[in-house]
Design a protein around this motif. Structure first.
Motif, PDB file in Angstrom:
ATOM      1  N   ARG A  50      27.515  45.451  32.944  1.00 58.69           N
ATOM      2  CA  ARG A  50      28.199  44.712  34.516  1.00 58.69           C
ATOM      3  C   ARG A  50      27.791  45.686  35.641  1.00 58.69           C
ATOM      4  O   ARG A  50      27.882  45.224  36.884  1.00 58.69           O
ATOM      5  CB  ARG A  50      29.093  43.798  34.269  1.00 58.69           C
ATOM      6  CG  ARG A  50      28.915  42.904  33.629  1.00 58.69           C
ATOM      7  CD  ARG A  50      29.677  41.546  33.804  1.00 58.69           C
ATOM      8  NE  ARG A  50      29.093  40.943  35.252  1.00 58.69           N
ATOM      9  CZ  ARG A  50      30.150  40.123  35.717  1.00 58.69           C
ATOM     10  NH1 ARG A  50      31.056  39.885  35.609  1.00 58.69           N
ATOM     11  NH2 ARG A  50      28.963  40.109  37.499  1.00 58.69           N
ATOM     12  N   THR A  84      25.357  40.260  33.847  1.00 58.62           N
ATOM     13  CA  THR A  84      26.026  38.785  34.522  1.00 58.62           C
ATOM     14  C   THR A  84      25.779  37.415  33.463  1.00 58.62           C
ATOM     15  O   THR A  84      26.592  36.154  33.680  1.00 58.62           O
ATOM     16  CB  THR A  84      26.111  39.238  36.007  1.00 58.62           C
ATOM     17  OG1 THR A  84      25.592  40.172  36.108  1.00 58.62           O
ATOM     18  CG2 THR A  84      26.061  38.099  36.749  1.00 58.62           C
ATOM     19  N   VAL A 132      28.042  37.061  30.421  1.00 60.57           N
ATOM     20  CA  VAL A 132      29.396  36.701  30.609  1.00 60.57           C
ATOM     21  C   VAL A 132      29.693  35.231  31.251  1.00 60.57           C
ATOM     22  O   VAL A 132      30.128  34.134  31.026  1.00 60.57           O
ATOM     23  CB  VAL A 132      30.408  37.401  31.676  1.00 60.57           C
ATOM     24  CG1 VAL A 132      31.215  37.113  32.541  1.00 60.57           C
ATOM     25  CG2 VAL A 132      29.810  38.865  31.163  1.00 60.57           C
ATOM     26  N   ARG A 182      31.356  32.565  29.376  1.00 57.77           N
ATOM     27  CA  ARG A 182      32.294  32.618  29.662  1.00 57.77           C
ATOM     28  C   ARG A 182      32.921  30.956  30.502  1.00 57.77           C
ATOM     29  O   ARG A 182      34.501  30.001  30.626  1.00 57.77           O
ATOM     30  CB  ARG A 182      33.370  33.203  31.239  1.00 57.77           C
ATOM     31  CG  ARG A 182      34.631  33.279  31.450  1.00 57.77           C
ATOM     32  CD  ARG A 182      34.361  34.459  32.952  1.00 57.77           C
ATOM     33  NE  ARG A 182      34.068  34.070  33.982  1.00 57.77           N
ATOM     34  CZ  ARG A 182      33.411  34.898  34.960  1.00 57.77           C
ATOM     35  NH1 ARG A 182      34.705  35.719  35.319  1.00 57.77           N
ATOM     36  NH2 ARG A 182      33.175  34.180  36.250  1.00 57.77           N
ATOM     37  N   CYS A 215      35.099  41.611  28.896  1.00 56.53           N
ATOM     38  CA  CYS A 215      34.101  41.989  29.766  1.00 56.53           C
ATOM     39  C   CYS A 215      34.959  42.108  30.898  1.00 56.53           C
ATOM     40  O   CYS A 215      34.839  43.090  31.737  1.00 56.53           O
ATOM     41  CB  CYS A 215      32.852  41.414  29.516  1.00 56.53           C
ATOM     42  SG  CYS A 215      31.394  42.367  30.990  1.00 56.53           S
ATOM     43  N   GLU A 216      35.084  40.998  31.758  1.00 57.25           N
ATOM     44  CA  GLU A 216      36.296  41.100  32.912  1.00 57.25           C
ATOM     45  C   GLU A 216      37.778  41.903  32.910  1.00 57.25           C
ATOM     46  O   GLU A 216      37.518  41.999  33.842  1.00 57.25           O
ATOM     47  CB  GLU A 216      36.152  39.861  33.327  1.00 57.25           C
ATOM     48  CG  GLU A 216      34.594  38.868  33.243  1.00 57.25           C
ATOM     49  CD  GLU A 216      34.126  38.951  34.042  1.00 57.25           C
ATOM     50  OE1 GLU A 216      34.224  39.095  35.251  1.00 57.25           O
ATOM     51  OE2 GLU A 216      33.246  40.479  34.143  1.00 57.25           O
ATOM     52  N   ARG A 231      35.897  45.328  33.581  1.00 62.41           N
ATOM     53  CA  ARG A 231      35.363  45.491  34.287  1.00 62.41           C
ATOM     54  C   ARG A 231      37.139  45.560  35.409  1.00 62.41           C
ATOM     55  O   ARG A 231      36.610  46.034  36.377  1.00 62.41           O
ATOM     56  CB  ARG A 231      34.623  44.273  34.909  1.00 62.41           C
ATOM     57  CG  ARG A 231      33.676  44.710  36.096  1.00 62.41           C
ATOM     58  CD  ARG A 231      32.754  43.205  36.351  1.00 62.41           C
ATOM     59  NE  ARG A 231      33.305  42.142  36.618  1.00 62.41           N
ATOM     60  CZ  ARG A 231      32.990  41.478  37.823  1.00 62.41           C
ATOM     61  NH1 ARG A 231      32.398  42.770  38.686  1.00 62.41           N
ATOM     62  NH2 ARG A 231      33.477  40.546  37.423  1.00 62.41           N
ATOM     63  N   SER A 232      37.789  44.403  35.602  1.00 57.52           N
ATOM     64  CA  SER A 232      38.981  44.267  36.952  1.00 57.52           C
ATOM     65  C   SER A 232      39.520  45.258  36.444  1.00 57.52           C
ATOM     66  O   SER A 232      40.780  46.272  38.068  1.00 57.52           O
ATOM     67  CB  SER A 232      39.640  43.410  36.559  1.00 57.52           C
ATOM     68  OG  SER A 232      40.502  43.724  34.893  1.00 57.52           O
TER      69      SER A 232
END
Length: 235
Positions: free
Chosen positions: A40, A52, A55, A59, A119-120, A123-124
């Motif tokens: 990502r 992308t 996810v 999600r 993943c998110e 990434r945050s």
């Protein structure tokens, strides 16, 4: 409430199987989620698009749908899950005694679904790293991979630990679905067996099942609270 004592071995067996699948799913989701997080934030557009898309799909798809395709769609592609057989996992499942019907499919569904949230969360954490860190690393001649490995990811883990823990807690609770899609012997299927097949009252059985999930989630939640307080003090 005598069912909690009379059927303690049944509850313990369901707890053990649920704990195993949660630990294995957490490991798989962390690995796959880390890979997707790298995709990502990749500077290569096709790789970024793959991350992308992954996810976005998982999600926004209900776990029930993912479980349904895993339990009833994947077996149609190969008998006995031959296409999911990996020697290392075969040996592990045999030792644990968990090479049961649909166990692999349920594990795969949990991994695929949870990895999108992992993943998110990662990434945050990456976004929390000051941009100047990555820019300084590039000015020193570090490649994208070296930048991630030596500069960005080590710093992002701190910001990602609490969100990752929340994702794992949600995954443990989501694992209650696996018993309704063919996995025999987990906590939720144990409840169905005791109430439907053996005629025990639902509320005492539900209390026993709830205790099993609380044993897994409460300590993890307490650990996350402690980590969050330590990070707040460090700031």
């Amino acid at each position: 409430m005598s069912v909690l004592i009379d059927k303690f071995d049944v509850f313990a067996g369901g707890f053990w199987l649920t704990l195993q699948i949660c630990v294995l799913a957490a490991i798989g989701a962390l690995i796959l989620g880390a890979v997707m997080a790298v995709l990502r934030i990749s500077p290569v557009p096709p790789l970024r698009a793959v991350g992308t898309a992954y996810v976005t799909v998982f999600r926004n798809m209900p776990l029930t749908v993912v479980m349904f395709f895993a339990a009833f769609g994947l077996p149609a592609l190969g008998s006995n899950a031959d296409f999911l057989r990996i020697p290392v996992l075969d040996s592990l499942f045999t030792r644990l005694g968990t090479d049961l019907p649909y166990f692999r499919f349920a594990l795969l569904a949990l991994v695929l679904y949870t990895a999108a949230f992992v993943c998110e969360a990662l990434r945050s954490g990456v976004n929390a790293v000051p941009p100047g860190q990555a820019e300084a690393a590039r000015s020193l001649g570090l490649t994208f991979g070296q930048n991630l490995r030596h500069v960005v990811l080590p710093q992002s883990w701190k910001a990602s630990v609490v969100p990752l823990g929340s994702v794992i807690i949600a995954m443990i609770k989501n694992s209650a679905l696996i018993g309704f899609f063919g996995v025999v012997g987990d906590l939720s299927q144990t409840a169905d067996q005791l109430t439907s097949a053996e005629g025990y009252a639902f509320i005492p059985v539900a209390v026993g099942i709830s205790i099993g999930y609380l044993i897994m989630t409460v300590p993890l939640g307490a650990l996350l609270d402690r980590l969050e307080k330590r990070q707040a003090v460090a700031r």
